[in-house]
Design an enzyme around this catalytic site. Structure first.
Site, short mmCIF file in Angstrom:
data_model
loop_
_atom_site.label_atom_id
_atom_site.label_comp_id
_atom_site.label_asym_id
_atom_site.label_seq_id
_atom_site.Cartn_x
_atom_site.Cartn_y
_atom_site.Cartn_z
N HIS A 93 0.85 -1.19 0.00
CA HIS A 93 0.00 0.00 0.00
C HIS A 93 0.89 1.25 0.00
O HIS A 93 2.03 1.20 0.49
CB HIS A 93 -0.89 -0.02 1.24
CG HIS A 93 -1.87 1.09 1.34
ND1 HIS A 93 -1.55 2.32 1.87
CD2 HIS A 93 -3.17 1.17 0.97
CE1 HIS A 93 -2.60 3.11 1.83
NE2 HIS A 93 -3.59 2.45 1.28
N VAL A 138 1.35 3.81 1.83
CA VAL A 138 2.00 4.29 3.06
C VAL A 138 3.06 3.31 3.57
O VAL A 138 3.76 3.61 4.53
CB VAL A 138 0.98 4.57 4.19
CG1 VAL A 138 0.01 5.65 3.78
CG2 VAL A 138 0.25 3.30 4.61
N LYS A 139 3.19 2.14 2.95
CA LYS A 139 4.16 1.16 3.40
C LYS A 139 5.57 1.53 2.92
O LYS A 139 5.76 2.47 2.15
CB LYS A 139 3.76 -0.24 2.91
CG LYS A 139 2.40 -0.71 3.41
CD LYS A 139 2.32 -0.76 4.90
CE LYS A 139 1.09 -1.40 5.50
NZ LYS A 139 -0.10 -1.56 4.72
N THR A 140 6.56 0.77 3.36
CA THR A 140 7.95 1.12 3.08
C THR A 140 8.25 1.13 1.59
O THR A 140 8.96 2.00 1.09
CB THR A 140 8.89 0.15 3.81
OG1 THR A 140 8.62 0.23 5.22
CG2 THR A 140 10.35 0.49 3.56
#
Length: 388
Positions: free
Chosen positions: A188, A190-192
């Site tokens: 997603h 917002v993930k790393t």
């Protein structure tokens, strides 16, 4: 009343970092003959498996799809699955999708991860699955979960949606499946690293890998070695009830490009986390997330716990005050057992998991993403310290 939009740019709690290389990778796929089920997906899977040290990888449409077909592929039948209440609803929802009854066990108040002791206490003869979540990027105590499952018919799935890049205590990358049947990741924004939406499962179990390939695409196989008949090149067989959870070639190209930047993203996240720890160390009304000396952790979230009563402000008031300074925040997570569907369907209630509830009452996620400048980081620090 809806708060007024601040006049200064807001630093969100999380955001993707996309550059010209990412754009070029996606554009190349858009100009290629295949937009789905092509070589970019296979390449991303190979790169991710090699990066974490697993034998197999299956890329899918999102992290929830990864959880779903992973649990379906383990073919556990009816029974119970245990996970943490301190996570997004997808982890326990996937248990319900495959006919397991979701059961929660409380968190360790120090690590904020699923507590092995509380999990042991929740085990029954009906337990089929333990699904630890590596909250905020810090790996759960996987050797403990592996040990308690070893002498029982219990499978382990790691929800590493937050933890790509992190390493276990003693070494080994999250996703190498040394302690579990499989590990899932989420990509997603917002993930790393991101593929827009997207997810993946890694495993060392060839049988599970083959089932995942079919479950990802309607339960269909074209593999000549697996067909019951083969009258010609058009032939395929639906051998299971599967789903349409395929990752597109555009997603895979973006994911592979982002994976090549993971070490750089991780280093920047670690630098921001170190600065936050330094700046907030002396605040007696704020509890910082656990530090991990000697362990390489790629932190997805920087969650502080604020004694709102001590500072004479509510959480909404604090969030508004920070937003006025251009600092966006979020709460991770509303305990899953307090959600209406779980209350109504599984009879969960306030007070069942006190450590998770105490944590939730004080939790606030501060901005953390690689594109933050040093000035952004200092603005967050100044705004938080100015609360009192």
């Amino acid at each position: 009343m809806r708060p007024e939009v601040p006049t200064i740019p807001v630093i969100p709690y999380g955001r993707q970092s996309i550059d010209a290389e990412d754009e070029a990778a996606v554009l190349a796929v858009l100009r290629s003959p295949l937009l789905t089920q092509g070589p970019a997906t296979a390449a991303f899977e190979a790169d991710l498996a090699a990066h974490v040290g697993a034998r197999y990888c299956v890329a899918v449409a999102n992290g929830t799809a990864a959880l779903h077909i992973c649990m379906a592929g383990l073919e556990m039948g009816s029974g119970e699955g245990i996970t943490t209440p301190n996570t997004f609803v997808a982890t326990s929802n996937a248990m319900a999708y495959v006919g397991l009854t979701p059961v929660f066990a409380d968190i360790d108040p120090d690590t904020l991860n699923l507590s092995p002791a509380e999990t042991e206490a929740a085990l029954t003869l009906q337990t089929r699955l333990i699904a630890p979540v590596h909250f905020a990027g810090l790996p759960a105590d996987m050797p403990a979960f592996q040990a308690m499952a070893a002498d029982r018919d219990i499978r382990i799935v790691e929800d590493a949606s937050h933890a790509i890049g992190s390493e276990y205590v003693g070494g080994g990358k999250v996703g190498d499946c040394r302690y579990s049947d499989a590990t899932i990741f989420s990509f997603h924004p917002v993930k790393t690293i991101t593929s827009g939406e997207g997810g993946a499962i890694t495993t060392n179990d060839e049988g599970l890998y083959q089932r995942l390939l079919m479950l990802r695409s309607h339960g269909i196989t074209r593999d000549p070695a697996r067909l019951s008949d083969n009258p010609g090149p058009w032939w395929y067989e639906q051998q299971a009830l599967g789903f349409n959870y395929r990752m597109t070639e555009m997603q895979a190209a973006l994911g592979a490009s982002q994976l090549r930047k993971l070490d750089r993203f991780m280093a920047r996240r670690q630098a921001i986390v170190a600065r936050y720890h330094q700046a907030f160390a002396g605040l007696n009304w704020l509890v910082r997330p656990p530090e991990t000396p000697g362990q390489s952790v790629c932190q997805h979230l920087f969650v502080v716990q604020i004694d709102f009563e001590a500072i004479g402000q509510t959480r909404p008031e604090v969030m508004t005050a920070l937003l006025d300074q251009g600092v966006g925040t979020q709460v991770h997570y509303i305990p899953v057992h307090l959600q209406p569907w779980y209350r109504q369907t599984h009879g969960t209630a306030t007070g069942q998991y006190p450590a998770a509830e105490r944590y939730y009452d004080r939790a606030l996620s501060l901005p953390l993403f690689p594109a933050m400048t040093d000035a952004d980081v200092e603005r967050v620090i100044t705004a938080v310290r100015a609360l009192v």
